[in-house]
Enzyme design. Structure first.
Site, short mmCIF file in Angstrom:
data_model
loop_
_atom_site.label_atom_id
_atom_site.label_comp_id
_atom_site.label_asym_id
_atom_site.label_seq_id
_atom_site.Cartn_x
_atom_site.Cartn_y
_atom_site.Cartn_z
CG HIS A 1 -1.78 -1.19 1.31
ND1 HIS A 1 -2.34 -1.80 0.25
CD2 HIS A 1 -2.47 -1.96 2.44
CE1 HIS A 1 -3.19 -2.67 0.73
NE2 HIS A 1 -3.25 -2.78 2.20
CE LYS B 1 5.10 8.22 11.37
NZ LYS B 1 5.34 9.09 12.40
CE LYS C 1 -2.39 -4.48 11.15
NZ LYS C 1 -3.81 -4.11 10.80
NE ARG D 1 -9.51 3.22 9.63
CZ ARG D 1 -10.17 4.16 8.96
NH1 ARG D 1 -10.89 5.36 9.57
NH2 ARG D 1 -10.26 3.89 7.76
NE ARG E 1 -7.65 13.71 7.48
CZ ARG E 1 -8.22 14.60 7.84
NH1 ARG E 1 -7.35 15.39 8.61
NH2 ARG E 1 -9.42 15.32 7.56
CG MET F 1 0.00 23.97 0.96
SD MET F 1 0.05 24.92 -0.61
CE MET F 1 -0.51 23.64 -1.74
CG LEU G 1 -10.12 20.22 -1.43
CD1 LEU G 1 -11.51 20.92 -1.76
CD2 LEU G 1 -9.54 20.09 -2.63
CB SER G 2 -12.52 19.65 4.33
OG SER G 2 -11.54 20.25 5.21
N1 LIG Z 1 -9.26 19.54 6.50
C1 LIG Z 1 -8.82 19.06 7.59
O1 LIG Z 1 -9.63 18.12 7.74
C2 LIG Z 1 -7.68 19.69 8.20
C3 LIG Z 1 -7.41 19.22 9.39
N2 LIG Z 1 -6.40 19.54 10.18
C4 LIG Z 1 -6.19 19.01 11.53
O2 LIG Z 1 -5.23 19.72 12.23
C5 LIG Z 1 -4.43 18.87 13.32
C6 LIG Z 1 -3.09 19.22 13.08
O3 LIG Z 1 -2.72 19.07 11.64
P1 LIG Z 1 -1.12 18.65 11.23
O4 LIG Z 1 -0.43 19.73 11.83
O5 LIG Z 1 -1.13 18.37 9.99
O6 LIG Z 1 -0.85 17.14 11.89
P2 LIG Z 1 -0.50 16.55 13.27
O7 LIG Z 1 -0.35 17.71 14.55
O8 LIG Z 1 -1.45 15.56 13.47
O9 LIG Z 1 0.74 15.96 12.69
C7 LIG Z 1 1.87 16.59 12.22
C8 LIG Z 1 2.98 15.80 11.96
O10 LIG Z 1 3.66 15.77 13.49
C9 LIG Z 1 3.97 14.40 13.86
N3 LIG Z 1 3.62 14.29 15.10
C10 LIG Z 1 2.53 14.56 15.96
N4 LIG Z 1 3.09 14.13 17.30
C11 LIG Z 1 4.28 13.95 17.41
C12 LIG Z 1 5.15 13.74 18.59
N5 LIG Z 1 4.71 13.65 19.87
N6 LIG Z 1 6.23 13.65 18.26
C13 LIG Z 1 6.95 13.70 16.95
N7 LIG Z 1 6.01 13.90 15.85
C14 LIG Z 1 4.62 14.15 15.97
C15 LIG Z 1 2.75 13.56 12.93
O11 LIG Z 1 3.40 12.41 12.79
P3 LIG Z 1 2.05 11.20 12.73
O12 LIG Z 1 1.90 11.06 11.36
O13 LIG Z 1 2.68 9.79 13.32
O14 LIG Z 1 0.85 11.58 13.62
C16 LIG Z 1 2.83 14.27 11.86
O15 LIG Z 1 3.79 13.82 11.13
C17 LIG Z 1 -4.85 17.45 12.71
O16 LIG Z 1 -6.01 16.93 13.58
C18 LIG Z 1 -5.40 17.72 11.34
O17 LIG Z 1 -6.28 16.58 11.09
C19 LIG Z 1 -5.44 20.53 9.67
C20 LIG Z 1 -5.68 21.16 8.45
C21 LIG Z 1 -7.08 20.73 7.66
O1 LIG Z 2 -4.68 -4.58 3.34
C1 LIG Z 2 -4.81 -4.26 4.50
O2 LIG Z 2 -5.29 -3.05 4.97
C2 LIG Z 2 -6.25 -2.77 6.01
C3 LIG Z 2 -6.47 -1.29 6.14
O3 LIG Z 2 -7.42 -0.99 5.11
P1 LIG Z 2 -7.76 0.54 4.95
O4 LIG Z 2 -8.43 0.71 3.62
O5 LIG Z 2 -8.84 0.32 6.08
O6 LIG Z 2 -6.95 1.69 5.63
C4 LIG Z 2 -5.55 -3.29 7.19
O7 LIG Z 2 -6.34 -3.19 8.66
C5 LIG Z 2 -4.93 -4.77 6.80
O8 LIG Z 2 -4.17 -5.34 8.21
C6 LIG Z 2 -4.28 -4.97 5.52
O9 LIG Z 2 -3.95 -6.37 5.36
#
Ligand SMILES: NC(=O)C1=CN([C@@H]2O[C@H](COP(=O)(O)OP(=O)(O)OC[C@H]3O[C@@H](n4cnc5c(N)ncnc54)[C@H](OP(=O)(O)O)[C@@H]3O)[C@@H](O)[C@H]2O)C=CC1
Ligand SMILES: O=C1O[C@H](COP(=O)(O)O)[C@@H](O)[C@H](O)[C@H]1O
Length: 486
Positions: A236, A333, A336, A341, A365, A374, A394-395
Site C-alpha cells: 500500500h 511508517k 497497528k 487511525r 489525508r 497546505m 480542501l476538506s
Molecule cells: N481539512 C482538515 O481536515 C484539516 C485538518 N487539520 C487537522 O489539524 C490537526 C493538526 O494538523 P497537522 O499539523 O497537519 O497534523 P498533526 O499535528 O496531527 O501531525 C503533524 C506531524 O507531526 C507528527 N507528530 C505528532 N505528534 C508528534 C510527536 N509527539 N512527536 C513527533 N512527531 C509528532 C505527526 O506524526 P504522525 O503522522 O505519526 O501522527 C505528523 O507527521 C490535525 O488533527 C489535522 O487533522 C488541519 C488542516 C486541515
Molecule cells: O490490506 C490491509 O489493509 C487494512 C487497512 O485498510 P484500510 O482501507 O482500512 O486502510 C489493514 O487493516 C489490514 O491489516 C491490511 O491487510
C-alpha cells in the site's frame, strides 16, 4: 467457495444507470457476468469484498467446496454456465474470479479455474456450431501479500503466468482505489504551482503514514506470518510512494503509468538498517495464534531514498568522498494498535531563508475524512505585523457535499469488469517492490533485527520520531486548526 455444503443466494440485478462510459473510452459490455469469490468465509471477503460487491448490486452465489479437486470447480462451472444460459449469453460469457485467499492456494485454485471454469464460447442453438466467443473473458483478481519475498513472489508469478496472460491477472492493491490516491497524478501534473516545486530543491522530506488504532484482533495467526512491512508497507505505502515520486507518464494509459512506477521503484536505493525502526505492541503475543517468541513487527518506519535526478542530492565535487547526503527521505511508517487511525501523505518543504515560524507542508489525508491541506505562514489578522501558521484547506466533506466517495474495492472491482488495469499492479512492478524490501525482511526473519516493544494506544516506539527528526523532519509547533462548521 469455501468448505461445507452448497447453497445459493440471489440478489437483485444491477441498476442499468449505475455505469457510464469512461472518459478513456471503456464502455459497458453486455452479456452475463459471473463473479466468484474464493475465500468467501474469510476476513477480507467479509470486510471488503462483499460490501463492495453488494454496492455494485451484482448477483452473488455462494458455492462451497475444496480448492484442490476438480469436482467442486466442475460444479462451480455448471452453476455459472446455467446462469449464463438463463440469461442472454450471445455477447459472450464474462467470468471474474476474486481470490480472497492466502497466496499458498493461488496456484491450485488458478489451475482449477483454468481447467474447469473458463468462459465459454457461444454455440448456434440447433447446429451446435461454434460461432463466437463474443466479448467474453475470464479474469482473476489476486490479493496481496503476493508471496513472502522476491523469490516466492516470482515463483507464484511464474505459476500463475503459465495459466493466465498478464491481461487476465488483476493484482489488487486497494490503496490504489482510494479517492485521494487516484487524485495524486492529477494534482501533481495538472497544477502549475506543483510542477517546479516537486523535487529535491524544494522538498525536504516526504512521509507516507498508515496508523491503525486497533491491533491484529483475530488475525494474529495470519498477521504473524507477514508482519506490518508485508501487510502494509511493501504494497500500500509503496504504491502511494510511486505516485508521489514518479515522473510524468507519456499518457494516462495503464501501461504508461505503470512503466513510470516501475522506473521509480527500480531507482530506490538499498535500505540501510540505521534508517529502520521496528516495533511490536505489548500484548500482541497474548493472541494464542501468535508464537510466544514472535519477532514480527506490528510497527515499522522505513526510510527510502530515490536515486534519480529529481530526488537525489548531487555529489559535491569538492567533497567526492562525502557520504550520507542521499537526497530526499521518503519515510514510510505503518503501525497497528496506535493512538489514532489515519493514512496520509505529508510533503514537507525546505526552510525559507530568514523565516523561522514553520515549514510549509502539503498534506493529503487519504482517510478518515478525505482532505488536502497546505500549511503556510500568513500575516496574523489584525493591526500588528506578526505572522501565524494557517492553512489552505480542501476538506472533501465540506467542498463536495452530497457526493458519495466510492469504496476502493467497489471502484477496483468495477475496473476489472471494464478491463482497465491502470490501478492494478503489474508483474514487473511487483518484482521491483519485493526487490526493495526482501533484504530487510530476511534480516528480520533471521532475527538479525528485532522490534522494540511499545504500549498499545501510543504513537509507537519513540525511536521512530527520533529517526524522523534525524532525517530532517521538523515538527510544526503552535499550529492550531479550527475545523470549519458546516
Ligand atoms: N481539512 C482538515 O481536515 C484539516 C485538518 N487539520 C487537522 O489539524 C490537526 C493538526 O494538523 P497537522 O499539523 O497537519 O497534523 P498533526 O499535528 O496531527 O501531525 C503533524 C506531524 O507531526 C507528527 N507528530 C505528532 N505528534 C508528534 C510527536 N509527539 N512527536 C513527533 N512527531 C509528532 C505527526 O506524526 P504522525 O503522522 O505519526 O501522527 C505528523 O507527521 C490535525 O488533527 C489535522 O487533522 C488541519 C488542516 C486541515
Ligand atoms: O490490506 C490491509 O489493509 C487494512 C487497512 O485498510 P484500510 O482501507 O482500512 O486502510 C489493514 O487493516 C489490514 O491489516 C491490511 O491487510
Amino acid at each position: 467457495m469455501g468448505t461445507g455444503e452448497w447453497h445459493i443466494e440471489k440478489r437483485s440485478t444491477l441498476r442499468e444507470d449505475s455505469f457510464s462510459e469512461r472518459e478513456h473510452g471503456i464502455s459497458l459490455e453486455k452479456g452475463p457476468l459471473s463473479i466468484t469469490v474464493l475465500g468467501a468465509s474469510g476476513d477480507l471477503a467479509k470486510k471488503k469484498t462483499f460490501p463492495a460487491l453488494f454496492n455494485l448490486y451484482r448477483q452473488i452465489k455462494y458455492v462451497s467446496g475444496p480448492y484442490e479437486t476438480e469436482e467442486g470447480f466442475q460444479l462451480l462451472d455448471k452453476e455459472i454456465s446455467d446462469y449464463e444460459s438463463e440469461n442472454d449469453h450471445r455477447e459472450g460469457s464474462r467470468r471474474l474470479f476474486y481470490l480472497a485467499l492466502p497466496p499458498s492456494v493461488y496456484p491450485s485454485v488458478c489451475r482449477m479455474i483454468r481447467l474447469c471454469c473458463m468462459n465459454k464460447c457461444m454455440f448456434l442453438e440447433l447446429s451446435q456450431v461454434i460461432v463466437s466467443c463474443g466479448d467474453g473473458w475470464t479474469r482473476v483478481i489476486v490479493e496481496k501479500p503476493f508471496g513472502r519475498d522476491l523469490e516466492s513472489s516470482e515463483q507464484l508469478s511464474a505459476q500463475i503466468g503459465e495459466l493466465f496472460d498478464e491481461s487476465q491477472i488483476y493484482r489488487i492493491d486497494h490503496y490504489l482505489g482510494k479517492e485521494l490516491v487516484q487524485n495524486m497524478l492529477v494534482m501533481r501534473f495538472a497544477n502549475r504551482f506543483f510542477l517546479p516545486l516537486w523535487n529535491r530543491d524544494n522538498i525536504d522530506n516526504v512521509q507516507i503514514v498508515f496508523r491503525e488504532d486497533f491491533g491484529t484482533e483475530g488475525r494474529g495467526g495470519y498477521f504473524d506470518q507477514y508482519g506490518i512491512i508485508r501487510d502494509i508497507i511493501q504494497n500500500h505505502l509503496l504504491q502511494v510512494l510511486c505516485l508521489v515520486a514518479m515522473e510524468k507518464p507519456v499518457s494516462l494509459k495503464p501501461e504508461h503509468i505503470r512503466d513510470e512506477k516501475v522506473k521509480v521503484l527500480q531507482a530506490v536505493n538499498p535500505i540501510k538498517d540505521e534508517e529502520v525502526v521496528l516495533g511490536q505492541y505489548e500484548g500482541y503475543k497474548d493472541d494464542p495464534t501468535v508464537p510466544k517468541d514472535s519477532n514480527t513487527p506490528t510497527f515499522a518506519t522505513v526510510v527510502l531514498r530515490i536515486h534519480n535526478e529529481r530526488w537525489e542530492e548531487p555529489i559535491d565535487n569538492a567533497f567526492p568522498n562525502q557520504c550520507c547526503v542521499a537526497g530526499v527521505p521518503f519515510v514510510l511508517k505503518a503501525g497497528k494498535a496506535l493512538n489514532s487511525r489515519k493514512a496520509e501523505i505529508r510533503v514537507q518543504f525546505k526552510d525559507v531563508p530568514g523565516q523561522k515560524q514553520g515549514r510549509n507542508e502539503f498534506v493529503i489525508r487519504l482517510q478518515p475524512s478525505e482532505a488536502i491541506y497546505m500549511k503556510l505562514t500568513v500575516k496574523k489578522p489584525g493591526l500588528e505585523m506578526s505572522t501565524v501558521q494557517s492553512e489552505l484547506d480542501l476538506s472533501y466533506r465540506q467542498r463536495y457535499q452530497g457526493v458519495v466517495i466510492p469504496e476502493a474495492y467497489e471502484r477496483l472491482i468495477l475496473d476489472t469488469i471494464r478491463g482497465d488495469q491502470q490501478h492494478f499492479v503489474r508483474r514487473d512492478e511487483l518484482r521491483a517492490a519485493w526487490e526493495i524490501f526482501t533484504p530487510l525482511l530476511h534480516r528480520i526473519d533471521d532475527g538479525k533485527m528485532r522490534p522494540v516493544p511499545y504500549k498499545p494506544g501510543t504513537r509507537g516506539p519513540e525511536e521512530a520520531d527520533a529517526l524522523l527528526e534525524k532525517v530532517g523532519y521538523v515538527q510544526t509547533h503552535g499550529y492550531i486548526w479550527v475545523p470549519p462548521s458546516l
